[in-house]
Design an enzyme around this catalytic site. Structure first.
Site, PDB file in Angstrom:
ATOM      1  N   HIS A  60     -13.260   2.732   1.789  1.00 16.77           N
ATOM      2  CA  HIS A  60     -12.393   3.800   1.312  1.00 16.77           C
ATOM      3  C   HIS A  60     -13.219   4.904   0.655  1.00 16.77           C
ATOM      4  O   HIS A  60     -14.440   4.775   0.482  1.00 16.77           O
ATOM      5  CB  HIS A  60     -11.363   3.245   0.332  1.00 16.77           C
ATOM      6  CG  HIS A  60     -10.306   2.412   0.996  1.00 16.77           C
ATOM      7  ND1 HIS A  60     -10.196   1.053   0.800  1.00 16.77           N
ATOM      8  CD2 HIS A  60      -9.317   2.745   1.859  1.00 16.77           C
ATOM      9  CE1 HIS A  60      -9.178   0.588   1.516  1.00 16.77           C
ATOM     10  NE2 HIS A  60      -8.634   1.588   2.157  1.00 16.77           N
TER      11      HIS A  60
ATOM     12  N   SER B 217       0.843  -1.195   0.000  1.00 14.32           N
ATOM     13  CA  SER B 217       0.000   0.000   0.000  1.00 14.32           C
ATOM     14  C   SER B 217       0.876   1.241   0.000  1.00 14.32           C
ATOM     15  O   SER B 217       1.977   1.237   0.551  1.00 14.32           O
ATOM     16  CB  SER B 217      -0.890   0.007   1.249  1.00 14.32           C
ATOM     17  OG  SER B 217      -1.510   1.263   1.437  1.00 14.32           O
ATOM     18  N   SER B 218       0.368   2.315  -0.562  1.00 19.18           N
ATOM     19  CA  SER B 218       1.122   3.569  -0.589  1.00 19.18           C
ATOM     20  C   SER B 218       1.256   4.190   0.801  1.00 19.18           C
ATOM     21  O   SER B 218       2.073   5.093   0.996  1.00 19.18           O
ATOM     22  CB  SER B 218       0.444   4.576  -1.521  1.00 19.18           C
ATOM     23  OG  SER B 218      -0.863   4.881  -1.068  1.00 19.18           O
ATOM     24  N   CYS B 219       0.490   3.694   1.788  1.00 14.21           N
ATOM     25  CA  CYS B 219       0.583   4.264   3.133  1.00 14.21           C
ATOM     26  C   CYS B 219       1.893   3.895   3.823  1.00 14.21           C
ATOM     27  O   CYS B 219       2.164   4.367   4.928  1.00 14.21           O
ATOM     28  CB  CYS B 219      -0.595   3.817   3.984  1.00 14.21           C
ATOM     29  SG  CYS B 219      -0.563   2.083   4.448  1.00 14.21           S
TER      30      CYS B 219
ATOM     31  N   LYS C  76       2.324  -3.518   6.478  1.00 20.08           N
ATOM     32  CA  LYS C  76       2.692  -3.599   5.060  1.00 20.08           C
ATOM     33  C   LYS C  76       4.205  -3.436   4.867  1.00 20.08           C
ATOM     34  O   LYS C  76       4.806  -4.085   4.004  1.00 20.08           O
ATOM     35  CB  LYS C  76       1.927  -2.541   4.260  1.00 20.08           C
ATOM     36  CG  LYS C  76       0.451  -2.870   4.092  1.00 20.08           C
ATOM     37  CD  LYS C  76       0.261  -4.184   3.365  1.00 20.08           C
ATOM     38  CE  LYS C  76      -1.179  -4.512   3.099  1.00 20.08           C
ATOM     39  NZ  LYS C  76      -1.349  -5.802   2.391  1.00 20.08           N
TER      40      LYS C  76
ATOM     41  N   TYR D  41      -1.555  -0.301  10.205  1.00 18.84           N
ATOM     42  CA  TYR D  41      -1.691  -0.979   8.913  1.00 18.84           C
ATOM     43  C   TYR D  41      -0.424  -0.781   8.077  1.00 18.84           C
ATOM     44  O   TYR D  41       0.090  -1.724   7.455  1.00 18.84           O
ATOM     45  CB  TYR D  41      -2.904  -0.425   8.175  1.00 18.84           C
ATOM     46  CG  TYR D  41      -3.116  -0.979   6.789  1.00 18.84           C
ATOM     47  CD1 TYR D  41      -3.610  -2.261   6.603  1.00 18.84           C
ATOM     48  CD2 TYR D  41      -2.850  -0.210   5.662  1.00 18.84           C
ATOM     49  CE1 TYR D  41      -3.828  -2.769   5.332  1.00 18.84           C
ATOM     50  CE2 TYR D  41      -3.062  -0.699   4.390  1.00 18.84           C
ATOM     51  CZ  TYR D  41      -3.553  -1.983   4.229  1.00 18.84           C
ATOM     52  OH  TYR D  41      -3.752  -2.480   2.960  1.00 18.84           O
TER      53      TYR D  41
END
Length: 324
Positions: A182, A110-112, A143, A139
């Site tokens: 989302h 994920s980009s987070c 990842k 989260y």
């Protein structure tokens, strides 16, 4: 490109939005031996079940698309569930794949993973260079652990475990829960219900100024398979031993206000848009640098307006199920 159409490929999370899109993509390309398992058949958070699953069959490749996901509200409300479930899934699947001799695995992140104040657009090298966004830190840490698991099995055992980091995803099969979804599915549902009810306004969380990038799930699936099919030398040449992940996105972003206006047009809502600035905005901007992926021969093909129309059609076709 290496396309082994007879390979036994396990898609973990095939009932989810991304996993189901990967299954569709593989089938469209002619792959003939796709292995799937529902959560009732296999709980990926249970180590013994995952070990038994890999021991009971021959698996050549794994796409690890299974994850516990949600929006800002869900991440804020259930941080323990998010970090625990995702850590367990990643560790169980990767270790069991390694023990059973699976050489190729694709981990979807994920980009987070990137710092809250990372320079824009975010390059792969930004990983672990700053503080994460607080609303989804648990989260994100899970990842990041997944990326490092891939790198560690590659480094210690010579595996070919790859990682792709998608931007914000949407599309058919998405979660349209009114609180735990989302931004795109949440707004599509909210605007649709406003049209149904003849509501004069739709209230949107935040100021509307944050900028976000969105990628249709069919593009994400195409990118994942493309990266998996790259020969090892090509993939390795595009990364570094301790920086093995690749960004996946469009390279184009928009404000949440612009997104809301697009969704209003898509659903036919003509009322007033109200932004509730008392609600959290999250990171001010999240745009992926996708130059590495483009250098490997892939770029997104589904524009946001077309993608929103496709997603809304899917929502309407499945409204009775997804609104429960």
């Amino acid at each position: 490109m290496i396309r082994e159409l007879d390979a036994s490929i396990f898609v973990a999370g095939d009932r989810g939005m991304v996993g189901s899109a990967i299954v569709r993509r593989l089938k469209n390309l002619g792959y003939r031996n796709i292995v799937t398992a529902s959560r009732g058949e296999l709980d990926l958070t249970r180590q013994a079940e995952v070990e038994a699953f890999f021991e009971s069959r021959v698996i050549d490749q794994v796409y690890l698309a299974a994850a516990k996901v949600g929006g800002i509200h869900a991440n804020n409300t259930y941080p323990a569930e998010f970090i625990h479930a995702n850590l367990m899934i990643e560790a169980n699947v990767m270790h069991s794949a390694h023990v059973s001799g699976v050489q190729k695995l694709m981990f979807l992140g994920s980009s987070c993973i990137y710092p809250k104040y990372a320079a824009q657009p975010m390059v792969e090298e930004a990983l672990l260079t700053g503080t994460l966004e607080a609303t989804n830190e648990p989260y994100a840490i899970a990842k990041i652990a997944g990326i490092k698991l891939c790198e560690s099995y590659n480094r210690q055992y010579g595996r070919d475990y790859r990682s792709v980091m998608p931007t914000n995803l949407y599309g058919q099969g998405d979660n349209f829960h009114p609180e735990n979804s989302h931004v795109i599915p949440a707004l599509l549902r909210r605007f649709h219900e406003a049209v149904e009810q003849g509501a004069p306004e739709v209230v949107i969380w935040g100021s509307g100024t944050p900028m976000r990038e969105f990628l249709h799930v069919n593009d994400m699936a195409a990118a994942s398979v493309h990266v998996m099919e790259l020969d090892h030398a090509t993939y390795a040449a595009s990364t570094r031993p301790m920086l093995s992940h690749i960004n996946v996105g469009t390279g184009i972003d928009c404000t949440i206000r612009e997104l809301a206006e697009s969704i209003a047009r898509t659903t036919g809502f003509t009322g007033r848009l109200t932004f509730d600035s008392s609600k959290p905005d999250g990171t001010a901007r999240k745009l992926m640098d996708v130059s590495r992926l483009k250098s490997l021969g892939w770029q997104a093909s589904i524009g946001l307006d077309d993608g929103l129309r496709d997603t809304y059609r899917w929502f309407l076709d499945n409204e009775g199920r997804v609104r429960d």
